[in-house]
Write a protein that holds these residues in place. Structure first.
Motif: not given
Length: 436
Positions: A246-259
């Protein structure tokens, strides 16, 4: 000796050596206080500082430990260490204050009020308060009421605790300032812990994402509340991702950077694209279907030892429950899995069987047997009791078993496997009890 045994031996050696050195420093420093309460308080302070370095190493997600032991076991260690930090953080100032109170012959509260006016002590007390807050929100009752995003955000306070703890030691440390060697050892230990944290939680992810420049290639609804996100980028084969990870996913613009959210790969990585499939149960996962094509993706990983590299034989049983089918489906696609494969997919109804069409096609191509187990669990419908599971899979003790699903299902399966005396080395579970 296998890789997990080597890793555990290394961890044990690390703990024993450092605890021995800490006790040696404490004894060399001589009586640091005027009575037994003060002595105990100072020793507990050393224990607390060391436990915090261990915690920093655990949340650094060191690749070697992840591959050898698995992120779930490391997260279990993180949880135990967290409670150790909690109790030490409470007991250390308590004994120190008791020591001063007894020496000065004043009340505990009056001594605490006096000491708290000193900046180093005040910073330490603030750190203790933050630790208590994080632990209070991590107990099972509180954890169930928090979203994953909120729980993860609260845990970011631990980085503030680390900073406060280091500042507190700079001003209050005595046992490790006796000689140049003790100072080199102590601050070298902290440098390794903080260095690992910065390297693997910040520098490596930033470098990899700059290199791979991942973007959303497609968003595909799989059912009413489940969506798959296809991600492309440059030179993805260099990530070294494997089916089941698995990866830890962030979607800039979709949620905050720390989420950030941990989502398994729902298809075996091919070096050109990655795919995650998620059920809308949190803020991030619920909004994935609204991601625009071309949106930036920030991925940290790959993580996890839930791969066929952990197998001890060639026969395999894959057990999935609900959205836990994602890493199972990925494993089924792995070309190195072999052909002696059985898949059990537990869902309430056929309509809840996410990716079932893909599972059937893969099972047909591989010659695997796929069983979809439907219906609500009741007295007459319990497929994972020892008797029922053994009747369905008579040779289960000779198979490597991979299980991923809701906590209740996973716990039930693991209990049954132990009852059936399936060797521990053949049991592999993805629990997603991830340290932030």
């Amino acid at each position: 000796m296998t890789q997990p045994l080597v890793a555990r031996a290394a961890i044990g050696t690390f703990l024993i050596v450092n605890l021995t050195l800490i006790h040696a420093m404490f004894l060399i420093a001589g009586p640091p206080a005027h009575n037994t309460f003060g002595q105990v308080g100072r020793l507990l302070g050393l224990y607390l500082a060391f436990a915090m370095t261990v915690q920093a190493l655990l949340v650094a997600r060191l690749p070697l430990l992840d591959r050898a032991i698995g992120m779930d076991r490391l997260t279990g260690c993180h949880r135990l260490t967290g409670f150790a930090v909690f109790w030490l953080a409470v007991l250390h100032p308590t004994f120190v204050i008791l020591g001063f109170a007894r020496y000065d012959r004043v009340s505990f509260l009056a001594t605490a009020a006096t000491l708290s006016k000193q900046l180093p002590v005040l910073l330490g007390l603030i750190a203790v308060s933050l630790i208590v807050l994080v632990v209070a929100l991590s107990v099972r009752i509180a954890r169930r009421r928090l979203s994953y995003e909120a729980w993860h955000t609260v845990h970011l306070l631990l980085y503030v605790v680390l900073v406060l703890g280091i500042v507190h030691q700079i001003y209050e440390g005595t046992a490790f300032t006796i000689t140049v060697l003790t100072q080199i050892y102590w601050w070298g230990l902290w440098a390794c812990a903080i260095g690992a944290l910065i390297t693997y939680r910040l520098a490596v992810p930033l470098t990899r994402n700059h290199r791979h420049r991942m973007r959303v290639a497609a968003v595909v609804p799989e059912s009413g509340d489940v969506v798959s996100v296809h991600v492309t980028g440059r030179d993805l084969h260099l990530l070294g991702a494997k089916a089941g990870q698995f990866f830890l996913w962030r979607f800039p613009g979709h949620n905050r950077w720390w989420q950030v959210n941990p989502f398994s790969l729902s298809a075996a990585p091919n070096g050109r694209s990655l795919r995650l499939t998620a059920k809308g149960v949190g803020t991030t996962s619920a909004g994935l279907r609204d991601l625009p094509v071309g949106a930036r993706v920030f991925a940290e990983g790959p993580y996890g030892s839930f791969t066929i590299d952990q197998r001890s034989g060639t026969a395999t049983l894959l057990i999935a429950g609900g959205i836990g089918v994602t890493p199972i489906r990925s494993l089924l696609e792995d070309p190195n899995l072999g052909r002696d494969v059985i898949v059990l997919y537990r869902v309430r109804s056929g309509a809840d069987a996410v990716l079932i069409g893909e599972l059937r096609n893969l099972a047909r191509e591989r010659g695997a047997r796929l069983h979809v187990l439907t219906g609500r669990t009741s007295d007459t419908n319990q497929p994972f009791t020892p008797a029922n599971l053994h009747a369905l899979i008579p040779d289960i003790t000779s198979r490597d078993v991979f299980v991923c699903g809701p906590a209740a299902l996973t716990d039930a399966v693991l209990t049954t496997l132990r009852h059936l005396k399936v060797p521990t080395r053949q049991i592999h579970a993805e629990l997603f009890r991830l340290a932030p």
